[in-house]
Design a protein around this motif. Sequence first.
Motif, PDB file in Angstrom:
ATOM      1  N   ARG A  80       0.847  -1.191   0.000  1.00  0.00           N
ATOM      2  CA  ARG A  80       0.000   0.000   0.000  1.00  0.00           C
ATOM      3  C   ARG A  80       0.883   1.240   0.000  1.00  0.00           C
ATOM      4  O   ARG A  80       1.831   1.345   0.803  1.00  0.00           O
ATOM      5  N   LYS A  93      -7.464   4.744  -1.731  1.00  0.00           N
ATOM      6  CA  LYS A  93      -6.412   3.838  -1.316  1.00  0.00           C
ATOM      7  C   LYS A  93      -5.606   3.448  -2.554  1.00  0.00           C
ATOM      8  O   LYS A  93      -6.191   3.148  -3.604  1.00  0.00           O
ATOM      9  N   TYR A  95      -2.634   0.883  -4.029  1.00  0.00           N
ATOM     10  CA  TYR A  95      -1.813  -0.311  -3.859  1.00  0.00           C
ATOM     11  C   TYR A  95      -0.970  -0.507  -5.115  1.00  0.00           C
ATOM     12  O   TYR A  95      -1.377  -0.129  -6.223  1.00  0.00           O
ATOM     13  N   MET A 244      -5.284  -9.071  -2.774  1.00  0.00           N
ATOM     14  CA  MET A 244      -6.360  -8.119  -2.500  1.00  0.00           C
ATOM     15  C   MET A 244      -7.472  -8.790  -1.690  1.00  0.00           C
ATOM     16  O   MET A 244      -8.028  -8.193  -0.761  1.00  0.00           O
ATOM     17  N   GLU A 249     -10.072  -6.203   0.100  1.00  0.00           N
ATOM     18  CA  GLU A 249     -10.249  -5.046  -0.776  1.00  0.00           C
ATOM     19  C   GLU A 249     -10.749  -5.457  -2.154  1.00  0.00           C
ATOM     20  O   GLU A 249     -10.377  -6.525  -2.660  1.00  0.00           O
ATOM     21  N   GLU A 250     -11.554  -4.594  -2.764  1.00  0.00           N
ATOM     22  CA  GLU A 250     -11.998  -4.768  -4.140  1.00  0.00           C
ATOM     23  C   GLU A 250     -11.476  -3.598  -4.965  1.00  0.00           C
ATOM     24  O   GLU A 250     -11.728  -2.437  -4.616  1.00  0.00           O
ATOM     25  N   VAL A 398     -10.395   2.546  -4.775  1.00  0.00           N
ATOM     26  CA  VAL A 398      -9.239   1.681  -4.552  1.00  0.00           C
ATOM     27  C   VAL A 398      -8.490   1.566  -5.881  1.00  0.00           C
ATOM     28  O   VAL A 398      -9.020   1.021  -6.864  1.00  0.00           O
TER      29      VAL A 398
END
Length: 423
Positions: A80, A93, A95, A244, A249-250, A398
């Motif tokens: 991240r 967010k 990544y 993920m 997370e999606e 995301v």
Amino acid sequence: MVEREEILPKYWYNIIPDLPKPLPPPRDPPDAEFSRIDLLRKIMPKEVLRQQFTVERFIKIPDDVRNGYLNIGRPTPLLRAKRLEEKLGTPAKIYFKYEGATPTGSHKINTALPQAYFAKSEGVEHVVTETGAGQWGTAVALAARMFDMKSTIFMVKISYEQKPQRKTVMQLYGGEVYASPTNLTEFGRKVLAENPNHPGSLGISMSEAIEYALSNDYRYLVGSVLDVAILHQSVIGQEAMKQMDELGEEPDILIGCVGGGSNFGGFAFPFLGAKKGEKYIAVGSYEIPKFSKGDYIYDFPDSAGLLPLVKMITLGKDYVPPPIYAGGLRYHGAAPSLSLLMKEGIIEWREYSEPEIFEAAKIFAESQGIVPAPESAHAIKAVIDEALLAKKNNEKKVIVFNLSGHGLLDLPNYELMMKRSSK
């Protein structure tokens, strides 16, 4: 915590059966004096060629290749970019899949390993390829050595001169490296006769490698534009999906840079096939404007026209790219599957200039401590744009991107960019 062996996939994912329409097949030119498709049978390992034309959705990864992946550090980390988020003040967010964690410093080893393995399985003792920025040549030199084979690499001349450290690494792995165009091939001699100071291009280096392999009965390994390379690179996206999931997370937005397409496709296609994500962004160079100015037509992947025609987004096989800071993006076309998905509007594109990506690279290095490959800095610029858009709209997106490699052997190029930016 999920074990490494569980994250590393047991099958490669092939997007071809999941495309919105059939992929136009490779074909010989209408005035062909010889069959380019038959030529592929002479220069490529048989199993690699079979995988290039397969419509199987999943192909088992041989145990020896999977062990090789584990040996070179797969699965690579999904990290991240918390400090980048804070620097941008975004609610998004961010990544990134860090392919720079491999011994060769980039994603290229993911297809070099299986291609070398299949070549060795067929009794081959010597493999040949081309390389632009040097990541692919480095990966082939290491993969060949891992399977006790010799390797010859034709490196684009401008990158050969800009990145002498890449040449050194390839030689340490046992590879023979030549600045292309060379006097070793008929096509190279023709190019040099027309322009003794030609900076070279991936298309020219590819043509030289193919001719050299054919003349010596060696085997040619393909780095990017053919879909078999994207197939092997699918380990990236499949790992990232599991990572993920482990984080709960999606992804909303998936981003990667594009030279030929293996880095972006290997990362994004598994997500696309699994219907994960809302937006997919392929990022290229403003100085090599194939997305904005290229045509979707049948064209040769190599400058000499030795390979079959494939339908792709292309600036034309005779296009001579300028000697830019990101050698891995100096290619005239894009992979057929990626080109089709872009023409169908499923994948978006962006093109960024040197000043834009240099600033993005600085921001990422200052916040995350990683000097990105200049190629990957294009993806980072798109990430920053999307994160700032999320900030403007107050959306908790995301964003996931593929950092295709580190830039520690690109420091001479960064030094030049620093000098140009200070003027």
